[in-house]
Motif scaffolding. Structure first.
Motif, PDB file in Angstrom:
ATOM      1  N   ASP A   1       6.529 -33.526  -7.007  1.00 19.51           N
ATOM      2  CA  ASP A   1       6.320 -32.137  -7.491  1.00 19.51           C
ATOM      3  C   ASP A   1       6.663 -31.093  -6.791  1.00 19.51           C
ATOM      4  O   ASP A   1       6.098 -30.917  -5.620  1.00 19.51           O
ATOM      5  CB  ASP A   1       4.815 -32.193  -8.114  1.00 19.51           C
ATOM      6  CG  ASP A   1       4.439 -30.695  -8.961  1.00 19.51           C
ATOM      7  OD1 ASP A   1       5.606 -30.036  -8.864  1.00 19.51           O
ATOM      8  OD2 ASP A   1       3.339 -30.613  -9.209  1.00 19.51           O
TER       9      ASP A   1
ATOM     10  N   THR B   1       6.162 -27.898  -6.837  1.00 17.00           N
ATOM     11  CA  THR B   1       5.280 -26.777  -6.506  1.00 17.00           C
ATOM     12  C   THR B   1       3.967 -27.163  -5.634  1.00 17.00           C
ATOM     13  O   THR B   1       3.279 -26.393  -5.146  1.00 17.00           O
ATOM     14  CB  THR B   1       4.514 -26.510  -7.979  1.00 17.00           C
ATOM     15  OG1 THR B   1       4.035 -27.747  -8.388  1.00 17.00           O
ATOM     16  CG2 THR B   1       5.843 -26.345  -8.972  1.00 17.00           C
ATOM     17  N   GLY B   2       3.961 -28.585  -5.277  1.00 21.85           N
ATOM     18  CA  GLY B   2       2.999 -28.944  -4.507  1.00 21.85           C
ATOM     19  C   GLY B   2       3.298 -29.466  -3.014  1.00 21.85           C
ATOM     20  O   GLY B   2       4.481 -29.770  -2.801  1.00 21.85           O
TER      21      GLY B   2
ATOM     22  N   GLN C   1       2.861 -32.278   0.362  1.00 20.61           N
ATOM     23  CA  GLN C   1       2.682 -33.575   0.581  1.00 20.61           C
ATOM     24  C   GLN C   1       2.353 -33.746   2.085  1.00 20.61           C
ATOM     25  O   GLN C   1       2.697 -32.986   3.042  1.00 20.61           O
ATOM     26  CB  GLN C   1       4.105 -34.450   0.742  1.00 20.61           C
ATOM     27  CG  GLN C   1       4.927 -33.971  -0.653  1.00 20.61           C
ATOM     28  CD  GLN C   1       4.218 -34.371  -2.188  1.00 20.61           C
ATOM     29  OE1 GLN C   1       3.369 -35.234  -2.290  1.00 20.61           O
ATOM     30  NE2 GLN C   1       4.540 -33.625  -3.071  1.00 20.61           N
TER      31      GLN C   1
ATOM     32  N   ASN D   1       5.466 -28.234   1.627  1.00 21.19           N
ATOM     33  CA  ASN D   1       6.288 -28.122   0.390  1.00 21.19           C
ATOM     34  C   ASN D   1       7.849 -28.133   0.620  1.00 21.19           C
ATOM     35  O   ASN D   1       8.393 -27.491   1.433  1.00 21.19           O
ATOM     36  CB  ASN D   1       6.012 -26.798  -0.264  1.00 21.19           C
ATOM     37  CG  ASN D   1       6.341 -26.610  -1.695  1.00 21.19           C
ATOM     38  OD1 ASN D   1       7.756 -26.959  -1.718  1.00 21.19           O
ATOM     39  ND2 ASN D   1       5.933 -26.214  -2.781  1.00 21.19           N
TER      40      ASN D   1
ATOM     41  N   HIS E   1      -2.004 -35.032  -9.060  1.00 16.45           N
ATOM     42  CA  HIS E   1      -2.205 -33.966  -8.314  1.00 16.45           C
ATOM     43  C   HIS E   1      -3.442 -33.917  -7.250  1.00 16.45           C
ATOM     44  O   HIS E   1      -4.659 -33.998  -7.910  1.00 16.45           O
ATOM     45  CB  HIS E   1      -2.257 -32.427  -9.057  1.00 16.45           C
ATOM     46  CG  HIS E   1      -0.789 -32.256  -9.976  1.00 16.45           C
ATOM     47  ND1 HIS E   1       0.036 -31.638  -9.539  1.00 16.45           N
ATOM     48  CD2 HIS E   1      -0.876 -32.578 -11.207  1.00 16.45           C
ATOM     49  CE1 HIS E   1       1.057 -31.705 -10.310  1.00 16.45           C
ATOM     50  NE2 HIS E   1       0.493 -31.990 -11.437  1.00 16.45           N
TER      51      HIS E   1
ATOM     52  N   PRO F   1      -4.704 -32.648  -3.073  1.00 20.66           N
ATOM     53  CA  PRO F   1      -4.586 -31.816  -1.782  1.00 20.66           C
ATOM     54  C   PRO F   1      -3.585 -32.089  -0.852  1.00 20.66           C
ATOM     55  O   PRO F   1      -2.781 -31.570  -0.464  1.00 20.66           O
ATOM     56  CB  PRO F   1      -6.030 -31.646  -1.392  1.00 20.66           C
ATOM     57  CG  PRO F   1      -6.921 -31.994  -2.358  1.00 20.66           C
ATOM     58  CD  PRO F   1      -6.405 -32.929  -3.166  1.00 20.66           C
TER      59      PRO F   1
ATOM     60  N   ASN G   1       1.355 -34.795  -4.068  1.00 15.68           N
ATOM     61  CA  ASN G   1       1.431 -34.367  -5.540  1.00 15.68           C
ATOM     62  C   ASN G   1       2.812 -34.912  -6.072  1.00 15.68           C
ATOM     63  O   ASN G   1       4.335 -34.705  -5.413  1.00 15.68           O
ATOM     64  CB  ASN G   1       1.734 -32.896  -5.505  1.00 15.68           C
ATOM     65  CG  ASN G   1       0.562 -31.926  -5.229  1.00 15.68           C
ATOM     66  OD1 ASN G   1      -0.319 -31.422  -6.115  1.00 15.68           O
ATOM     67  ND2 ASN G   1       0.334 -31.828  -4.033  1.00 15.68           N
TER      68      ASN G   1
END
Length: 823
Positions: A137, A139-140, A142, A173, A200, A202, A205
């Protein structure tokens, strides 16, 4: 003993030699240690070869061609000249090493994410072999660093598990490349999620998708790496070199790593991205020209529509107008001049815009081709091409070089130089075009004068007709130019061509070099113990053989005594057929020649001393006295070691009364003398330890006692204190006809022989001979004779150790200490 030259002793002492033979025997004596070291080194090499992953290396070849369009011919009205291959090799090689280029490659391959499985020794990379894929994702973030475990369960579910040691972590990100801190659940973490559904968290993602069937319970891992770190890694590992001198336009790419599939993809992708970027750069000139033509074409089209509307409006208001052929011909000629005027005005407009662009801009990559408006001036075409090329080179350099680099200054100087030349050329060309315009205007004025005689309706019709024809022709010309530019752009191919792409065809392993590791282990396993033995050999200051004694001193060796294990010192008496008994008989025979040379009358006195305690002095005294007594000589043994008496135990005597009592007047000599069970042998022990042993030995009673004993006994053996520790023995030298100095091999220090040499040179000792104790053959085979009684290693008034038990066996601890001393 015969005198020998003192100068010979001094010369012998100053001689510095290295005993290669002794060092060789030292090595042979420690062959077990060398074998153990070699075995350990080979074991380490084996563990390195097994545990260290294989390293592979692959290559690919790319060529850098000339800048050209395959569709450019002499009939093409628009030409794009980018220059040749000169300097392009260097720019291409520089680009391959830039961070910007490697960021694009890593980003396209997602090499910041690793697919792993648990191996025998480590987690193994299963790139292209993993049965699942992770769709991130964007937008999130790792989690960087710790691997995240994936356990596939039945029912299309996956369990995400990990062990977090700290509560804080860092996520990145991969779209924005931003990093930030997150809070992690400390300890073991487990949570189940459905497959093909977004997750999703913390620290994760993305979506986990299966691409192959997997057995339930199978475990895999995903690890995310720092994007900047992995880019720097590949930037460093990719080696870019010219292929060979004869192929100046061919570049070799070399990359090594532990996963061949990754190497193949990286090399091929880096070539593909380089080719794509080069094609985009090459099409930039054509794109700018098409954009310029489109803007001009829109204006011409607008003019054409307006003129066409005027013609339609005119036809509605007026009937069909008939114009004479002569006037029509004049109008056609006027139309030609008007067309030429428009072309020249377009050229001036292009030159004005180009000049304004050069004077107001600092980025020159968006210049349209001069041929798009019919300017074929060679100097202008060449200057525009050079400025555009230099501007693109400067743009590429911004990705790899600091702003304050001298390379930018050099490029800016070259751009400014070409720009100044181009501005002067623009002025000259514009003046020439202006002259053409003036001439065209004159002709147009003359032709308009002829047409002015026509009626107003006819003049208006001819004017609108000329405008319509001119607009239509201009539209057709620009449309043709745009089509040519579009065709050239579509036909463009990249100047970067892959000659030999990277491919895994087996092999390619460059490390670890198993054979080299084993060879290094063999060398180190041999060299380290040899060096260790060499250091010990250099630092060893003990005497190990008769050859060393001969090197260190010219004092002769009178006898050799080997090792012999026995529970007491009476070896000659109790084991008369032993080899050690023969050794003492040999010493007695040698002493017979020496003592017969002495001019003193009465009995002969033999003093036995050594450097320190534990060298066999008492043992030699007892057995030497015994061997003389057994030969029929009336012998007496005096225990003159008043500080550390020893001889009484072997004769089953007590040390309550002895020479000390005699010296201080407590007892008569007959009271302290004891007859032994050995015929012809009397023994006088030292008695209790006095506070002033040296003074007692220097007393007049000692001198009178020795005089009396010489009249009574044939042989007087003096067991004296060590010469290197106290001065008592030096006080007794004057009573001795000869002195036997005990040297225990592997125990006596070399410096002690220098002490004996010094005392001989000073005249403190005369008629000295060495007796080597614990002698063994250099080939490590003992002579087979000697004794087994041990000696204390300290000298004083305390208790000293015994190397053997009472049953004559050596303790294990003593064996260990003896082994350590030998190595």
């Amino acid at each position: 003993m015969s005198q020998f030259d003192i100068q010979d002793i001094e010369t012998q002492e100053s001689r510095i030699t290295f005993d290669f033979r002794g060092y060789l025997f030292k090595i042979l004596n420690n062959w077990k240690l060398i074998l153990v070291c070699i075995g350990l080194a080979m074991l380490v090499a084996y563990m390195v070869n097994v545990r260290k992953p294989n390293v592979y290396a692959l290559t690919s070849l790319i060529s850098v061609e000339n800048d050209q369009s395959p569709f450019f011919t002499t009939t093409t009205s628009i030409s794009f000249n980018w220059g040749g291959v000169s300097g392009k090799m260097g720019k291409t090689m520089t680009t391959l090493g830039t961070r910007n280029h490697n960021e694009k490659v890593v980003d396209s391959l997602q090499f910041y994410m690793e697919y792993l499985k648990e191996g025998k020794y480590r987690k193994e990379d299963i790139y292209h072999q993993a049965p699942f894929r992770v769709s991130l994702d964007t937008t999130g973030g790792q989690l960087l660093g710790p691997p995240l475990g994936l356990r596939f369960l039945e029912g299309n579910k996956v369990e995400l598990f990990a062990t977090f040691e700290n509560s804080g972590g860092t996520v990145q990100n991969y779209t924005t490349k931003e990093k930030k801190g997150v809070t992690l659940p400390v300890g073991e973490y487990k949570e189940t999620f459905p497959l093909n559904q977004p997750i999703h968290l913390p620290f994760f993602n993305g979506t986990i998708k299966l691409v192959k069937p997997v057995k339930p319970g199978s475990e895999f891992f995903v690890r995310f790496l720092n994007f900047d770190g992995i880019v720097n890694q590949y930037k460093t590992f990719v080696k870019v070199t010219p292929f060979e001198k004869n192929a100046s336009s061919v570049i070799r790419l070399f990359l090594s790593g532990t996963n061949k599939a990754k190497i193949v993809d990286y090399l091929n992708t880096t070539a593909a991205i380089l080719s794509r970027e080069e094609l985009a750069r090459k099409n930039l000139y054509a794109t700018n020209t098409i954009r310029f033509i489109d803007s001009t074409l829109n204006k011409v089209n607008t003019d054409l529509v307006q003129v066409n509307d005027q013609m339609n409006e005119f036809r509605k208001k007026n009937q069909v107008i008939t114009i004479q052929d002569e006037m029509m011909e004049t109008s056609e000629r006027l139309k030609v001049f008007e067309q030429q005027k428009r072309e020249e005005e377009a050229k001036i407009l292009y030159l004005d815009n180009l000049e304004n662009y050069l004077r107001t801009k600092d980025n020159y990559v968006n210049i349209a081709a001069p041929t798009s408006v019919g300017i074929n001036e060679g100097n202008i075409l060449s200057s525009v091409s050079k400025i555009t090329g230099l501007a693109i080179e400067r743009q590429n350099l911004e990705y790899t070089t600091r702003e304050d680099s001298e390379l930018f200054d050099e490029l800016d100087r070259r751009i400014d130089s070409e720009k100044n030349v181009l501005l002067e050329t623009i002025d000259a060309t514009r003046n020439t075009i202006q002259l053409n315009l003036n001439s065209i205007s004159k002709e147009m004025g003359r032709l308009n004068g002829k047409l002015s005689n026509l009626p107003e309706e006819q003049q208006t019709f001819l004017k609108i007709q000329r405008e319509l024809d001119l607009s239509q022709e201009a539209y057709d010309i620009y449309l043709k130019k745009r089509s040519e530019a579009a065709i050239i752009k579509a036909a463009n191919v990249s100047d970067i061509t892959v000659i030999d792409e990277a491919k895994d065809i087996g092999g390619g392993r460059i490390g670890p070099n198993h054979n080299l590791n084993y060879m290094m282990a063999l060398m180190m396993g041999t060299f380290i113990p040899l060096a260790f033995i060499f250091v010990l050999f250099l630092l060893d200051n003990t005497i190990h053989g008769s050859d060393e004694v001969e090197i260190l001193s010219r004092i002769p060796i009178i006898g050799l005594l080997g090792k012999y294990r026995y529970h007491n010192n009476l070896v000659v008496f109790e084991k008369p057929k032993s080899a050690v008994a023969e050794s003492f008989r040999a010493i007695r025979s040698s002493l017979q020649f020496i003592l017969n040379k002495e001019e003193s009358t009465g009995g002969k006195t033999v003093m036995v001393t050594s450097s320190v305690s534990g060298e066999g002095k008492t043992f030699c005294s007892i057995n030497l006295a015994t061997v003389y007594a057994l030969s029929g000589k009336k012998t007496i043994l005096l225990g003159l070691d008043l500080r550390k008496p020893k001889i009484f135990d072997d004769f089953d005597l007590t040390n309550e009364h002895g020479l000390v009592n005699y010296f201080i007047g407590e007892r008569s000599f007959e009271d302290v003398k004891s007859a032994t069970h050995i015929e012809n042998l009397d023994v006088v022990t030292s008695g209790p330890i006095p506070p002033n042993p040296s003074e007692l030995l220097m007393s007049p009673k000692m001198a009178s006692l020795m005089a009396e004993l010489k009249q009574t006994y044939d042989i007087i053996v003096l067991d004296t204190p060590p010469l290197g520790l106290v001065t008592d023995a030096l006080e007794l030298v004057k009573y001795a006809d000869t002195t036997l100095f005990m040297v225990r091999l592997d125990y006596t220090k070399k410096g002690m022989l220098q002490l004996v040499n010094a005392k001989y040179r000073n005249g403190e000792m005369n008629n000295v001979h060495f007796v080597l104790n614990f002698y063994k053959h250099k080939s490590n085979h003992n002579y087979g004779y000697g004794y087994g009684y041990g000696y204390g290693y300290g000298y004083g008034y305390g208790v000293y150790g015994n190397a053997y038990h009472q049953n004559g066996r050596v303790s294990r601890w003593e064996k260990v200490k003896q082994f350590l001393k030998r190595i």
